[in-house]
Write a protein that holds these residues in place. Structure first.
Motif, PDB file in Angstrom:
ATOM      1  N   ASP A  21      -7.846  -8.279 -22.993  1.00 27.84           N
ATOM      2  CA  ASP A  21      -8.590  -7.204 -23.625  1.00 27.84           C
ATOM      3  C   ASP A  21      -9.265  -6.247 -22.637  1.00 27.84           C
ATOM      4  O   ASP A  21      -9.934  -5.306 -23.049  1.00 27.84           O
ATOM      5  CB  ASP A  21      -9.656  -7.786 -24.566  1.00 27.84           C
ATOM      6  CG  ASP A  21      -9.024  -8.512 -25.750  1.00 27.84           C
ATOM      7  OD1 ASP A  21      -7.899  -8.141 -26.158  1.00 27.84           O
ATOM      8  OD2 ASP A  21      -9.647  -9.464 -26.253  1.00 27.84           O
ATOM      9  N   LYS A  22      -9.092  -6.481 -21.346  1.00 27.75           N
ATOM     10  CA  LYS A  22      -9.714  -5.607 -20.345  1.00 27.75           C
ATOM     11  C   LYS A  22      -8.921  -4.308 -20.225  1.00 27.75           C
ATOM     12  O   LYS A  22      -7.711  -4.273 -20.438  1.00 27.75           O
ATOM     13  CB  LYS A  22      -9.763  -6.297 -18.983  1.00 27.75           C
ATOM     14  CG  LYS A  22     -10.794  -7.402 -18.889  1.00 27.75           C
ATOM     15  CD  LYS A  22     -10.750  -8.032 -17.533  1.00 27.75           C
ATOM     16  CE  LYS A  22     -12.092  -7.978 -16.880  1.00 27.75           C
ATOM     17  NZ  LYS A  22     -12.059  -8.468 -15.507  1.00 27.75           N
ATOM     18  N   ASP A  23      -9.620  -3.250 -19.845  1.00 28.43           N
ATOM     19  CA  ASP A  23      -8.980  -1.961 -19.641  1.00 28.43           C
ATOM     20  C   ASP A  23      -8.235  -1.941 -18.311  1.00 28.43           C
ATOM     21  O   ASP A  23      -8.667  -2.562 -17.334  1.00 28.43           O
ATOM     22  CB  ASP A  23     -10.015  -0.834 -19.627  1.00 28.43           C
ATOM     23  CG  ASP A  23     -10.635  -0.612 -20.997  1.00 28.43           C
ATOM     24  OD1 ASP A  23      -9.956  -0.894 -22.011  1.00 28.43           O
ATOM     25  OD2 ASP A  23     -11.796  -0.167 -21.051  1.00 28.43           O
ATOM     26  N   ILE A  24      -7.157  -1.207 -18.265  1.00 29.66           N
ATOM     27  CA  ILE A  24      -6.440  -0.972 -17.017  1.00 29.66           C
ATOM     28  C   ILE A  24      -7.183   0.130 -16.271  1.00 29.66           C
ATOM     29  O   ILE A  24      -7.395   1.221 -16.820  1.00 29.66           O
ATOM     30  CB  ILE A  24      -4.976  -0.560 -17.281  1.00 29.66           C
ATOM     31  CG1 ILE A  24      -4.212  -1.726 -17.908  1.00 29.66           C
ATOM     32  CG2 ILE A  24      -4.305  -0.082 -15.999  1.00 29.66           C
ATOM     33  CD1 ILE A  24      -2.811  -1.384 -18.370  1.00 29.66           C
ATOM     34  N   THR A 105      -4.760  -1.631  -6.610  1.00 30.32           N
ATOM     35  CA  THR A 105      -3.896  -1.841  -7.769  1.00 30.32           C
ATOM     36  C   THR A 105      -4.403  -0.985  -8.915  1.00 30.32           C
ATOM     37  O   THR A 105      -5.516  -0.468  -8.883  1.00 30.32           O
ATOM     38  CB  THR A 105      -3.860  -3.329  -8.210  1.00 30.32           C
ATOM     39  OG1 THR A 105      -2.794  -3.512  -9.153  1.00 30.32           O
ATOM     40  CG2 THR A 105      -5.163  -3.769  -8.853  1.00 30.32           C
ATOM     41  N   THR A 106      -3.589  -0.869  -9.916  1.00 32.10           N
ATOM     42  CA  THR A 106      -4.006  -0.335 -11.201  1.00 32.10           C
ATOM     43  C   THR A 106      -3.734  -1.458 -12.182  1.00 32.10           C
ATOM     44  O   THR A 106      -2.581  -1.806 -12.420  1.00 32.10           O
ATOM     45  CB  THR A 106      -3.206   0.931 -11.570  1.00 32.10           C
ATOM     46  OG1 THR A 106      -3.386   1.894 -10.534  1.00 32.10           O
ATOM     47  CG2 THR A 106      -3.675   1.522 -12.881  1.00 32.10           C
ATOM     48  N   GLY A 107      -4.803  -2.066 -12.678  1.00 29.42           N
ATOM     49  CA  GLY A 107      -4.600  -3.233 -13.523  1.00 29.42           C
ATOM     50  C   GLY A 107      -5.855  -3.653 -14.249  1.00 29.42           C
ATOM     51  O   GLY A 107      -6.830  -2.908 -14.326  1.00 29.42           O
ATOM     52  N   LYS A 108      -5.810  -4.889 -14.761  1.00 31.21           N
ATOM     53  CA  LYS A 108      -6.885  -5.424 -15.588  1.00 31.21           C
ATOM     54  C   LYS A 108      -7.841  -6.337 -14.841  1.00 31.21           C
ATOM     55  O   LYS A 108      -8.807  -6.811 -15.419  1.00 31.21           O
ATOM     56  CB  LYS A 108      -6.281  -6.193 -16.766  1.00 31.21           C
ATOM     57  CG  LYS A 108      -5.518  -5.303 -17.727  1.00 31.21           C
ATOM     58  CD  LYS A 108      -4.989  -6.096 -18.894  1.00 31.21           C
ATOM     59  CE  LYS A 108      -4.372  -5.161 -19.909  1.00 31.21           C
ATOM     60  NZ  LYS A 108      -4.464  -5.685 -21.266  1.00 31.21           N
ATOM     61  N   THR A 109      -7.559  -6.600 -13.571  1.00 34.86           N
ATOM     62  CA  THR A 109      -8.439  -7.449 -12.777  1.00 34.86           C
ATOM     63  C   THR A 109      -8.414  -6.983 -11.329  1.00 34.86           C
ATOM     64  O   THR A 109      -7.489  -6.297 -10.911  1.00 34.86           O
ATOM     65  CB  THR A 109      -8.068  -8.947 -12.928  1.00 34.86           C
ATOM     66  OG1 THR A 109      -9.081  -9.748 -12.337  1.00 34.86           O
ATOM     67  CG2 THR A 109      -6.725  -9.267 -12.321  1.00 34.86           C
ATOM     68  N   GLY A 110      -9.442  -7.339 -10.601  1.00 41.97           N
ATOM     69  CA  GLY A 110      -9.645  -6.814  -9.258  1.00 41.97           C
ATOM     70  C   GLY A 110      -8.806  -7.464  -8.172  1.00 41.97           C
ATOM     71  O   GLY A 110      -8.107  -8.450  -8.398  1.00 41.97           O
ATOM     72  N   VAL A 111      -8.902  -6.900  -6.973  1.00 40.73           N
ATOM     73  CA  VAL A 111      -8.081  -7.319  -5.839  1.00 40.73           C
ATOM     74  C   VAL A 111      -8.919  -7.866  -4.675  1.00 40.73           C
ATOM     75  O   VAL A 111      -8.464  -7.884  -3.541  1.00 40.73           O
ATOM     76  CB  VAL A 111      -7.167  -6.170  -5.356  1.00 40.73           C
ATOM     77  CG1 VAL A 111      -6.049  -5.915  -6.339  1.00 40.73           C
ATOM     78  CG2 VAL A 111      -7.968  -4.899  -5.104  1.00 40.73           C
ATOM     79  N   LEU A 144     -16.193  -9.805   1.929  1.00 40.40           N
ATOM     80  CA  LEU A 144     -15.846  -8.646   1.116  1.00 40.40           C
ATOM     81  C   LEU A 144     -16.811  -7.526   1.489  1.00 40.40           C
ATOM     82  O   LEU A 144     -18.025  -7.699   1.434  1.00 40.40           O
ATOM     83  CB  LEU A 144     -15.978  -8.984  -0.373  1.00 40.40           C
ATOM     84  CG  LEU A 144     -15.643  -7.850  -1.342  1.00 40.40           C
ATOM     85  CD1 LEU A 144     -14.158  -7.505  -1.281  1.00 40.40           C
ATOM     86  CD2 LEU A 144     -16.057  -8.237  -2.759  1.00 40.40           C
ATOM     87  N   ILE A 145     -16.265  -6.402   1.894  1.00 39.87           N
ATOM     88  CA  ILE A 145     -17.068  -5.254   2.303  1.00 39.87           C
ATOM     89  C   ILE A 145     -17.339  -4.317   1.127  1.00 39.87           C
ATOM     90  O   ILE A 145     -18.438  -3.809   0.960  1.00 39.87           O
ATOM     91  CB  ILE A 145     -16.346  -4.466   3.430  1.00 39.87           C
ATOM     92  CG1 ILE A 145     -16.145  -5.346   4.657  1.00 39.87           C
ATOM     93  CG2 ILE A 145     -17.090  -3.183   3.777  1.00 39.87           C
ATOM     94  CD1 ILE A 145     -17.427  -5.822   5.289  1.00 39.87           C
ATOM     95  N   HIS A 146     -16.318  -4.111   0.304  1.00 42.07           N
ATOM     96  CA  HIS A 146     -16.441  -3.139  -0.786  1.00 42.07           C
ATOM     97  C   HIS A 146     -15.436  -3.478  -1.866  1.00 42.07           C
ATOM     98  O   HIS A 146     -14.350  -3.971  -1.579  1.00 42.07           O
ATOM     99  CB  HIS A 146     -16.171  -1.726  -0.245  1.00 42.07           C
ATOM    100  CG  HIS A 146     -16.280  -0.655  -1.277  1.00 42.07           C
ATOM    101  ND1 HIS A 146     -15.186  -0.125  -1.916  1.00 42.07           N
ATOM    102  CD2 HIS A 146     -17.358  -0.025  -1.792  1.00 42.07           C
ATOM    103  CE1 HIS A 146     -15.583   0.795  -2.772  1.00 42.07           C
ATOM    104  NE2 HIS A 146     -16.895   0.880  -2.715  1.00 42.07           N
ATOM    105  N   LYS A 147     -15.814  -3.209  -3.093  1.00 43.58           N
ATOM    106  CA  LYS A 147     -14.863  -3.271  -4.196  1.00 43.58           C
ATOM    107  C   LYS A 147     -15.218  -2.186  -5.180  1.00 43.58           C
ATOM    108  O   LYS A 147     -16.391  -1.821  -5.329  1.00 43.58           O
ATOM    109  CB  LYS A 147     -14.828  -4.653  -4.837  1.00 43.58           C
ATOM    110  CG  LYS A 147     -15.894  -4.947  -5.857  1.00 43.58           C
ATOM    111  CD  LYS A 147     -15.233  -5.053  -7.184  1.00 43.58           C
ATOM    112  CE  LYS A 147     -16.074  -5.244  -8.388  1.00 43.58           C
ATOM    113  NZ  LYS A 147     -15.659  -4.491  -9.521  1.00 43.58           N
ATOM    114  N   SER A 148     -14.193  -1.641  -5.815  1.00 39.90           N
ATOM    115  CA  SER A 148     -14.443  -0.616  -6.827  1.00 39.90           C
ATOM    116  C   SER A 148     -13.494  -0.820  -7.996  1.00 39.90           C
ATOM    117  O   SER A 148     -12.444  -1.426  -7.870  1.00 39.90           O
ATOM    118  CB  SER A 148     -14.264   0.791  -6.238  1.00 39.90           C
ATOM    119  OG  SER A 148     -12.918   0.993  -5.865  1.00 39.90           O
ATOM    120  N   GLY A 149     -13.927  -0.302  -9.140  1.00 44.12           N
ATOM    121  CA  GLY A 149     -13.130  -0.390 -10.353  1.00 44.12           C
ATOM    122  C   GLY A 149     -13.530  -1.583 -11.200  1.00 44.12           C
ATOM    123  O   GLY A 149     -14.181  -2.513 -10.734  1.00 44.12           O
ATOM    124  N   GLY A 150     -13.162  -1.494 -12.449  1.00 46.14           N
ATOM    125  CA  GLY A 150     -13.415  -2.603 -13.355  1.00 46.14           C
ATOM    126  C   GLY A 150     -14.774  -2.552 -14.016  1.00 46.14           C
ATOM    127  O   GLY A 150     -15.634  -1.729 -13.702  1.00 46.14           O
TER     128      GLY A 150
END
Length: 169
Positions: A21-24, A105-111, A144-150
């Motif tokens: 149910d998560k958004d891409i 990535t473009t997806g429903k969960t992070g990298v 982990l230095i940085h994460k974005s999205g989600g």
């Protein structure tokens, strides 16, 4: 900050999180690790005089391959269609090689796990290729230095003297 652990089912047993149910969204993560070594070992890596070949080129390929196979290594990770993987190397000109990976990535969960796996595999490859010269190299810290999205928003690591920032909280 207290986060809910989502990798447990109603019986308290491990599960792979359902992301149906998560958004891409577009997601990225940057991870970093260091390999501390003798100055001579670092000089030889940079000069390309390690007997096994071009250490950074082989480590770069290892990191890319590892990012692509993260779900095979980490049991609860989702297999992801990665859209970009880049590893870079820098050094302090004395005794430390820094490895950084950016994964997208473009997806429903992070990298995040893919980026961390990439730098870990690259560092292990450096160790493997140089262990005949030096067995006491030290790997880490790996972070982990940085994460974005989600849904959880952006994250940026800040040193221990400050708190890491999670922009959604």
């Amino acid at each position: 900050m207290t986060a809910e652990l989502t990798h447990f089912n109603e019986q308290g047993r491990a599960r792979m999180v359902d992301v149906s149910d998560k958004d891409i969204t577009t997601r990225s993560a940057i991870a970093r690790t260091m390999v501390k070594m003798a100055p001579d070992t670092l000089s030889r890596i940079k000069a390309g005089t390690i007997g096994k070949g071009d250490v950074m080129a082989v480590a770069q390929v290892a990191g890319i391959m590892a990012a692509k196979k993260t779900s095979d290594w980490i049991p609860m990770c989702h297999p992801l269609p990665l859209t970009g993987i880049n590893l870079t190397f820098s050094d302090n000109a004395i005794d430390e090689l820094t490895i950084e990976a950016t994964v997208k990535t473009t997806g429903k969960t992070g990298v995040e796990m893919e980026a961390l796996t990439a730098v870990s595999a690259a560092a292990l490859t450096v160790y493997d290729m140089c262990k005949a010269l030096q067995k006491d190299m030290v790997i880490g810290p790996t972070l982990l230095i940085h994460k974005s999205g989600g849904k959880s928003g952006d994250y940026l690591f800040t040193p221990a003297s400050e708190e890491s920032t999670d922009t959604d909280h």
